[in-house]
Each structure stands twice: as structure tokens, then as C-alpha cells.
Design an enzyme around this catalytic site. Structure first.
Site, mmCIF file in Angstrom:
data_model
loop_
_atom_site.group_PDB
_atom_site.id
_atom_site.type_symbol
_atom_site.label_atom_id
_atom_site.label_comp_id
_atom_site.label_asym_id
_atom_site.label_seq_id
_atom_site.Cartn_x
_atom_site.Cartn_y
_atom_site.Cartn_z
ATOM 1 N N LEU A 84 0.871 -1.164 0.000
ATOM 2 C CA LEU A 84 0.000 0.000 0.000
ATOM 3 C C LEU A 84 0.912 1.220 0.000
ATOM 4 O O LEU A 84 1.904 1.248 0.736
ATOM 5 C CB LEU A 84 -0.893 0.036 1.238
ATOM 6 C CG LEU A 84 -2.234 -0.698 1.213
ATOM 7 C CD1 LEU A 84 -2.921 -0.553 2.570
ATOM 8 C CD2 LEU A 84 -3.140 -0.193 0.110
ATOM 9 N N ASP A 85 0.577 2.228 -0.801
ATOM 10 C CA ASP A 85 1.370 3.446 -0.807
ATOM 11 C C ASP A 85 1.451 4.020 0.602
ATOM 12 O O ASP A 85 0.560 3.816 1.430
ATOM 13 C CB ASP A 85 0.742 4.495 -1.727
ATOM 14 C CG ASP A 85 0.639 4.025 -3.162
ATOM 15 O OD1 ASP A 85 1.477 3.206 -3.561
ATOM 16 O OD2 ASP A 85 -0.282 4.469 -3.861
ATOM 17 N N ALA A 86 2.506 4.778 0.861
ATOM 18 C CA ALA A 86 2.681 5.375 2.183
ATOM 19 C C ALA A 86 1.485 6.230 2.573
ATOM 20 O O ALA A 86 1.077 6.270 3.742
ATOM 21 C CB ALA A 86 3.964 6.208 2.219
ATOM 22 N N ASP A 87 0.891 6.930 1.598
ATOM 23 C CA ASP A 87 -0.226 7.818 1.897
ATOM 24 C C ASP A 87 -1.585 7.126 1.808
ATOM 25 O O ASP A 87 -2.621 7.767 1.965
ATOM 26 C CB ASP A 87 -0.209 9.054 0.989
ATOM 27 C CG ASP A 87 0.020 8.714 -0.473
ATOM 28 O OD1 ASP A 87 0.257 7.533 -0.778
ATOM 29 O OD2 ASP A 87 -0.015 9.633 -1.306
ATOM 30 N N SER A 88 -1.594 5.807 1.567
ATOM 31 C CA SER A 88 -2.832 5.029 1.554
ATOM 32 C C SER A 88 -2.985 4.291 2.882
ATOM 33 O O SER A 88 -2.002 4.033 3.581
ATOM 34 C CB SER A 88 -2.843 4.022 0.407
ATOM 35 O OG SER A 88 -2.744 4.680 -0.841
#
Length: 232
Positions: free
Chosen positions: A99-103
Site C-alpha cells: 500500500l502506498d505510504a499515503d494510503s
């Protein structure tokens, strides 16, 4: 058991990555370097990676509700937290996918390399559902385009299932896992993702698990994940 499978089952890495480790000459069996992942091995043999003895450990599968700015890696050398730090386990756990860091939202950690490979390999098409908040309202036509598939710089996306949640929010289910795929799909229809939260993987739902919290899956839940990974 084949050496590649043995390393995967021992939590070293997914089977594909384990085969790369073997090909690189980093594995010894009973004191001899082995470079063929198909080499037959048995429990009790002295199997080492980079000189460290590999001992099979019991498989664990954990579900984590990943907060923002937590990195989906087994080790984060910088200031940010690695997702494995959110789990209280002595097993050598690895994130299943990313998962992306901002997700935010559901991510699995496991030392079962074969299950991890099944859940992430495009061949098995395991469904993943994301709740998406967009910058602007999304039209019915844009939803239909997402459902049919949109063209990205790495090719057309497969058909998706999209449900409108609000004027500028949707749930979208895909069977792929390209880099930042949902964000790029939104851009392809002239919109932008403000918030992205994965709410399910196969039959496994995030449910009421608090953000930053984790729990160990029971045998029934793991069996359902295997079913998802076999049938897609």
C-alpha cells in the site's frame, strides 16, 4: 520438497524471490552451494542463506489496518515506521503486496511465501476493494469508463467493479495490483484521489479493526484466503 518452496515456506521470501536468492549462489545445503531451486531437500538438512541457518517456523498471517505514512516493507531504515513494526510477533513476517505510504487500510503480513505469492500474482486475480475519496464529483460516464477499463501508460486496466458511495466517493474492486493503480485510474478520467483506503482482500474485510491495530488470522480465515487465491 524443492529448495525454492522450502525457503518460501520457511518465511525467507516469496517463492519467486527465493528462487532469485538461490540463483545468486547465496544458499548452501549441507555445506555445498546450490543454485538450482528445484533441488530436493528435506527437513533436517543444514540449509543456510548467506551463512544463516534456515529453520522452518509455523506460518502466521496477520491483518493490519495500516495508518498513513507507514511503509509497506519489512524494514524501514529511515524515520518512518515499517508496517511490520505494528505486529507483535517473533516470526519473520513480510508484507503481502503493498500500500502506498499515503494510503491506508487492510494489508496482510505473513511468513508463508507461497500464500503471499498466490494473493499477489496477477494470474490468480484475487479481488481487492478500495474506498476512494475524489477531489471532484464523479460522473456516471466516468464510472462506466472505470468499469470497462482505462488506458494507463503501462496498458489498459482490466474491468473493475465500481459502486458509488457519494457524490465524490466510490468503492472500486480490481483484480490487478499495478503501482499506484487506483490513483492513476482516477487521473485517467480527469479526477484525483484525495483519500484511498483498502477495505478488503478477497473475502477478508477490514471490519472494525482500529487504525494502526493488527490481529492474527485464525485457521478458518487463512483457509478462506487460500480459496480466494485458488479461484480468484
Amino acid at each position: 520438497m524443492r529448495l525454492g518452496k522450502y525457503l518460501a515456506h520457511s518465511g525467507v521470501a516469496s517463492r519467486r524471490k527465493a528462487e532469485g536468492i538461490i540463483d545468486a549462489g547465496r544458499v548452501q545445503v549441507d555445506g555445498q552451494v546450490v543454485t538450482d531451486p528445484a533441488t530436493a531437500v528435506e527437513v533436517g538438512q543444514d540449509i543456510r542463506v548467506d551463512g544463516h541457518q534456515i529453520v522452518p517456523e509455523g506460518h502466521e498471517v496477520w491483518v493490519v489496518n495500516k495508518p498513513p505514512d507507514v511503509i509497506s516493507t519489512a524494514d524501514e531504515p529511515g524515520k518512518r515506521v515499517a508496517v511490520v513494526d505494528l505486529v507483535d510477533s517473533s516470526a519473520r513476517l513480510y508484507p503481502v503486496g503493498r500500500l502506498d505510504a499515503d494510503s491506508t487500510g487492510i494489508i496482510l503480513l505473513s511468513n508463508d511465501g507461497e500464500l503471499a505469492n498466490r494473493l499477489t500474482h496477477p494470474r490468480y486475480g484475487v479481488e481487492k476493494t478500495y474506498r476512494v475519496k475524489l477531489r471532484s464529483s464523479i460522473s456516471d460516464e466516468s464510472i462506466r469508463r472505470l468499469e470497462r477499463g482505462v488506458r494507463l501508460d503501462d496498458g489498459m486496466t482490466a474491468p473493475a467493479v465500481v459502486a458509488r458511495i457519494g457524490e465524490n466517493s466510490i468503492d472500486i474492486t480490481i483484480r490487478e495490483g499495478r503501482n499506484r493503480q487506483i490513483r492513476r485510474m482516477a487521473e485517467a478520467v480527469g479526477n484525483e484521489v484525495l483519500e484511498l483506503k483498502r477495505i478488503s482482500i478477497g473475502h477478508l474485510r477490514l471490519g472494525k479493526l482500529g487504525i494502526g491495530r493488527s490481529r492474527l488470522l485464525d485457521e478458518r480465515e487463512v483457509a478462506r484466503l487460500w480459496e480466494d487465491a485458488q479461484h480468484g
